[in-house]
Design an enzyme around this catalytic site. Structure first.
Site, mmCIF file in Angstrom:
data_model
loop_
_atom_site.group_PDB
_atom_site.id
_atom_site.type_symbol
_atom_site.label_atom_id
_atom_site.label_comp_id
_atom_site.label_asym_id
_atom_site.label_seq_id
_atom_site.Cartn_x
_atom_site.Cartn_y
_atom_site.Cartn_z
ATOM 1 N N CYS A 141 0.824 -1.335 -0.281
ATOM 2 C CA CYS A 141 -0.266 0.100 0.133
ATOM 3 C C CYS A 141 0.947 0.884 -0.012
ATOM 4 O O CYS A 141 -0.033 2.711 -0.029
ATOM 5 C CB CYS A 141 -0.865 0.049 0.917
ATOM 6 N N LYS A 271 -14.961 -33.691 56.075
ATOM 7 C CA LYS A 271 -13.873 -31.832 56.865
ATOM 8 C C LYS A 271 -12.869 -32.047 58.327
ATOM 9 O O LYS A 271 -13.957 -32.099 59.039
ATOM 10 C CB LYS A 271 -14.391 -30.468 56.385
ATOM 11 N N ASP A 287 9.383 -43.862 44.679
ATOM 12 C CA ASP A 287 9.592 -42.529 43.947
ATOM 13 C C ASP A 287 9.821 -43.018 42.704
ATOM 14 O O ASP A 287 10.347 -44.416 41.489
ATOM 15 C CB ASP A 287 11.224 -42.877 43.699
ATOM 16 N N ILE A 288 8.874 -42.391 42.027
ATOM 17 C CA ILE A 288 8.764 -42.711 39.975
ATOM 18 C C ILE A 288 9.868 -43.104 39.518
ATOM 19 O O ILE A 288 10.560 -44.173 38.482
ATOM 20 C CB ILE A 288 7.586 -41.666 39.538
ATOM 21 N N ILE A 289 10.566 -42.384 39.181
ATOM 22 C CA ILE A 289 11.874 -41.773 37.926
ATOM 23 C C ILE A 289 12.649 -43.523 38.922
ATOM 24 O O ILE A 289 13.428 -44.265 37.712
ATOM 25 C CB ILE A 289 12.560 -40.827 38.124
ATOM 26 N N LYS A 320 21.135 -36.307 42.047
ATOM 27 C CA LYS A 320 20.018 -36.990 41.948
ATOM 28 C C LYS A 320 20.072 -37.544 40.670
ATOM 29 O O LYS A 320 19.616 -38.623 40.566
ATOM 30 C CB LYS A 320 19.250 -35.280 41.389
ATOM 31 N N LYS A 324 19.383 -41.823 41.350
ATOM 32 C CA LYS A 324 18.033 -42.075 40.742
ATOM 33 C C LYS A 324 18.181 -42.492 39.638
ATOM 34 O O LYS A 324 17.302 -43.421 38.969
ATOM 35 C CB LYS A 324 17.248 -40.946 40.160
#
Length: 357
Positions: A141, A271, A287-289, A320, A324
């Site tokens: 333009c 509650k 511990d998943i990992i 870590k 792990k």
């Protein structure tokens, strides 16, 4: 001018051995010579009338492609897509797509800077739509400013790179965990953390873009799930553990979730009054990992863990990794200069066995 540049973009993409089907809008038909496009494409050409004898064309077009490039992306098509309008073949194909979508905008500078257009662009970016440009320069333009279509070379380079990457992890099985976990205390209270899930979701999305078959196990988040990914929603660390441990033949496992380390020993459906909660009797979650990384059978070929630390990032990452048995640790240092939780940006440290990035 931007629309006419598409002919050159098509030719350049074909030279990179990419097959192109071209969907032409009614507006484009008034601007470009469709016969020239027909000579350029190595796939098929489609118009609104093409759906007359194929009612599912808007679905089939996206299912059979690696990605969709909207070029040039006008303010009109951006607005239609951002607000869910689907009244022609182009807009219905975008709404029906489960593949990656790239927008290459081209428009007048004031149209690009219009607040409504800006809102529409941000809407699309938030759901994962990617934009190539626009760029600053002289417009057709005669005005100067943002709105110029990105160079053909840049568009072709990005598209080609994405297509090539989409084959890198083809047939690879990937597991990603994301988000927080919630550990119930009673009917109204829980233990959790500040994780938004953004990092894990983006990793899952990118692995999928690279051609992998991705399973995303996610704790509660407010994020739209990535397209073309199997999503398993969980709540607690125990839920995430049971789900992750079942997956077999995983090539890459990325544990980006912020799993709660602790949970109450006893949970009540009623509650507990505040005057009766003086101490919480807690226990450590599984511990998943570690359990997946250290197993002798069915261990993923690559295990990536995450560490969020407020100090001593490198030493904690190394510790870590050793404990792990991970192949990589992604370290997030949490401080005022790097506000990790909920942010779209993050500065990380990648720790591998032999070097650090």
């Amino acid at each position: 001018i931007a629309a006419k540049k598409c002919i050159n973009i098509i030719s350049m993409l074909i030279k990179n051995k990419i097959k192109i089907d071209c969907l032409i809008t009614e507006s484009a038909k008034k601007i470009v010579n469709t016969n020239l496009i027909k000579k350029s494409v190595n796939g098929k050409m489609y118009f609104n009338s093409s759906e007359k004898n194929n009612k599912m064309l808007h679905i089939n077009l996206t299912r059979n492609s690696n990605l969709t490039l909207v070029c040039p992306a006008t303010a009109n098509i951006i607005a239609k897509f951002a607000n869910g309008f689907a009244n022609d073949l182009a807009s219905t194909s975008l709404i029906a797509s489960n593949q990656r979508i790239l927008m290459a905008p081209a428009m007048n500078v004031q149209m690009w800077n219009n607040p409504i257009n800006k809102i529409n662009v941000e809407k699309l970016k938030k759901i994962g739509i990617e934009f190539i440009g626009p760029e600053y320069g002289k417009l057709s333009c005669g005005e100067i400013g943002m709105g110029r279509l990105s160079s053909e070379k840049k568009i072709v380079s990005i598209v080609t790179d994405i297509i090539n990457k989409s084959k890198k992890l083809k047939n690879k099985k990937c597991l990603v965990t994301a988000g927080p976990t919630i550990e119930k205390i009673d009917a109204v209270r829980f233990i959790s953390n500040y994780s938004s899930g953004k990092q894990g979701y983006e990793i899952a999305k990118y692995l999928s873009f690279c051609g992998a078959n991705v399973t995303l196990i996610t704790g509660p988040t407010n994020i739209q799930p990535p397209i073309d990914i199997k999503v398993i929603n969980v709540v607690s660390a125990e839920d995430m553990y049971k789900t992750a441990i079942k997956l077999k033949n995983v090539d890459v496992a990325v544990f980006a979730a912020a799993v709660s380390d602790i949970k109450p020993k006893k949970i009540t459906d009623q509650k507990r009054k505040k005057n009766k909660i003086k101490n919480l009797n807690l226990k450590i979650n599984k511990d998943i990992i570690k359990d997946i990384s250290l197993r002798k059978k069915n261990r993923p070929k690559l295990v990536v863990g995450f560490a969020a630390e407020t100090k001593n990032l490198l030493s904690n990452c190394k510790k870590k990794m050793k404990e792990k048995g991970c192949d990589w640790i992604i370290g997030n240092e949490i401080n005022k200069k790097n506000e990790v939780f909920g942010s779209d940006f993050n500065k990380i440290m990648i720790v591998e066995k032999n070097h650090i990035k």
